[in-house]
Design a protein around this motif. Sequence first.
Motif, PDB file in Angstrom:
ATOM      1  N   LEU A 106       0.848  -1.198   0.000  1.00  0.00           N
ATOM      2  CA  LEU A 106       0.000   0.000   0.000  1.00  0.00           C
ATOM      3  C   LEU A 106       0.879   1.242   0.000  1.00  0.00           C
ATOM      4  O   LEU A 106       1.875   1.307   0.738  1.00  0.00           O
ATOM      5  N   ILE A 107       0.524   2.197  -0.833  1.00  0.00           N
ATOM      6  CA  ILE A 107       1.147   3.527  -0.758  1.00  0.00           C
ATOM      7  C   ILE A 107       0.020   4.543  -0.618  1.00  0.00           C
ATOM      8  O   ILE A 107      -0.971   4.501  -1.363  1.00  0.00           O
ATOM      9  N   PHE A 108       0.182   5.423   0.352  1.00  0.00           N
ATOM     10  CA  PHE A 108      -0.845   6.445   0.612  1.00  0.00           C
ATOM     11  C   PHE A 108      -0.239   7.822   0.363  1.00  0.00           C
ATOM     12  O   PHE A 108       0.710   8.224   1.034  1.00  0.00           O
ATOM     13  N   LYS A 123       4.145  -3.535  -4.904  1.00  0.00           N
ATOM     14  CA  LYS A 123       4.094  -4.921  -5.373  1.00  0.00           C
ATOM     15  C   LYS A 123       3.144  -4.961  -6.569  1.00  0.00           C
ATOM     16  O   LYS A 123       2.267  -4.086  -6.696  1.00  0.00           O
ATOM     17  N   PRO A 124       3.253  -5.966  -7.414  1.00  0.00           N
ATOM     18  CA  PRO A 124       2.391  -6.010  -8.613  1.00  0.00           C
ATOM     19  C   PRO A 124       0.901  -5.904  -8.280  1.00  0.00           C
ATOM     20  O   PRO A 124       0.138  -5.298  -9.024  1.00  0.00           O
ATOM     21  N   ASP A 125       0.494  -6.489  -7.158  1.00  0.00           N
ATOM     22  CA  ASP A 125      -0.919  -6.399  -6.781  1.00  0.00           C
ATOM     23  C   ASP A 125      -1.141  -5.363  -5.677  1.00  0.00           C
ATOM     24  O   ASP A 125      -2.184  -5.350  -5.015  1.00  0.00           O
ATOM     25  N   GLY A 126      -0.175  -4.502  -5.476  1.00  0.00           N
ATOM     26  CA  GLY A 126      -0.285  -3.472  -4.427  1.00  0.00           C
ATOM     27  C   GLY A 126      -1.287  -2.387  -4.803  1.00  0.00           C
ATOM     28  O   GLY A 126      -1.691  -2.262  -5.962  1.00  0.00           O
ATOM     29  N   GLU A 127      -1.656  -1.614  -3.818  1.00  0.00           N
ATOM     30  CA  GLU A 127      -2.656  -0.560  -4.053  1.00  0.00           C
ATOM     31  C   GLU A 127      -2.075   0.820  -3.746  1.00  0.00           C
ATOM     32  O   GLU A 127      -1.396   1.017  -2.737  1.00  0.00           O
ATOM     33  N   ARG A 147      -2.543  -1.796 -10.533  1.00  0.00           N
ATOM     34  CA  ARG A 147      -2.052  -2.009 -11.884  1.00  0.00           C
ATOM     35  C   ARG A 147      -2.808  -3.170 -12.512  1.00  0.00           C
ATOM     36  O   ARG A 147      -3.168  -4.132 -11.845  1.00  0.00           O
ATOM     37  N   THR A 148      -3.050  -3.054 -13.805  1.00  0.00           N
ATOM     38  CA  THR A 148      -3.756  -4.108 -14.517  1.00  0.00           C
ATOM     39  C   THR A 148      -2.909  -5.364 -14.533  1.00  0.00           C
ATOM     40  O   THR A 148      -1.730  -5.320 -14.865  1.00  0.00           O
TER      41      THR A 148
END
Length: 269
Positions: A172-174, A199-203, A262-263
């Motif tokens: 997570l990045i905020f 990470k590839p599935d990070g938000e 990310r897609t």
Amino acid sequence: MRALSAFLFHLLVTPPPSSAIRIHPLTRCHHCATLPLMVAHKNSGETSPGTVQFSPAVDKLQEFLHSNPSDGWERCWEERLTPWDLGKPTPVLQHLLQTDSLPKGRALVPGSGSGYDVITLASPERYVIGLDISEVAIKKARELASSSPNANYISFTQADFFTWEPTQHFDLIFDYTFFCAIVPNMRSAWATRMADLLKPDGELITLMFPIDDHDGGPPYKTSVADYEEVLHPLGFHAISIVENELAVDRRKGREKVGRWQRTMTVCSL
Ligand SMILES: C[S@@+](CC[C@H](N)C(=O)[O-])C[C@H]1O[C@@H](n2cnc3c(N)ncnc32)[C@H](O)[C@@H]1O
């Protein structure tokens, strides 16, 4: 100077336009059950909508950032010229935590300032790093965090977001008032860094501010399109973009919560 003045004007003035909710049509939203339910919230003691506050500190801040491009932020912190500082976590974070809709694991808050949001996000399930270019800000944030019950799950690093090389990626990045603090020609680099650090599935969560039609504010004015312009080419799509109904009063109507991922290419074989 006009551009920076406009940015500071945005920080201190409150014209609230209408809200909007946009959900990416191709993406299943696992957060939309919670975010659109956000309720209006009055923050006592905040400036009323329409109120304009100017002070000599604002003039000084403009002067510092313009005449000290290399260490302007540090000097702002040294002189306690921090009009952006809410003196508390941004309320929407608490809501997101209560609805348990934030990724756990490792989180990053770039341009973390006093560190309130870092401290709020931290928990035994979520280790949070606050990153700021200012030594004074980092010192202040460390002091603040030292009394937190979650102090063991927090660290602060003094570094430039654009060159910092962490050893691990983030779930997570905020970003809150960091995108609007950098010059526009660094926005593509900002997006690239987000892609590199997640990470590839990070938000990525962007609490987008200031969003409004103010004329002449370009360098530090933001719009959803500004984010899309730099994030879409890197494969980020919006999971949801909603009005931040929990914004402090003086920012109400000019903040949106954007949640991006990310897609991922799915193999159907
Ligand atoms: C407008 S303030 C926002 C602080 C905090 N996010 C908040 O909402 O209170 C921007 C922060 O970004 C920091 N900053 C500016 N440029 C930076 C960079 N290149 N790398 C890391 N931090 C930076 C400044 O020192 C400042 O604390």
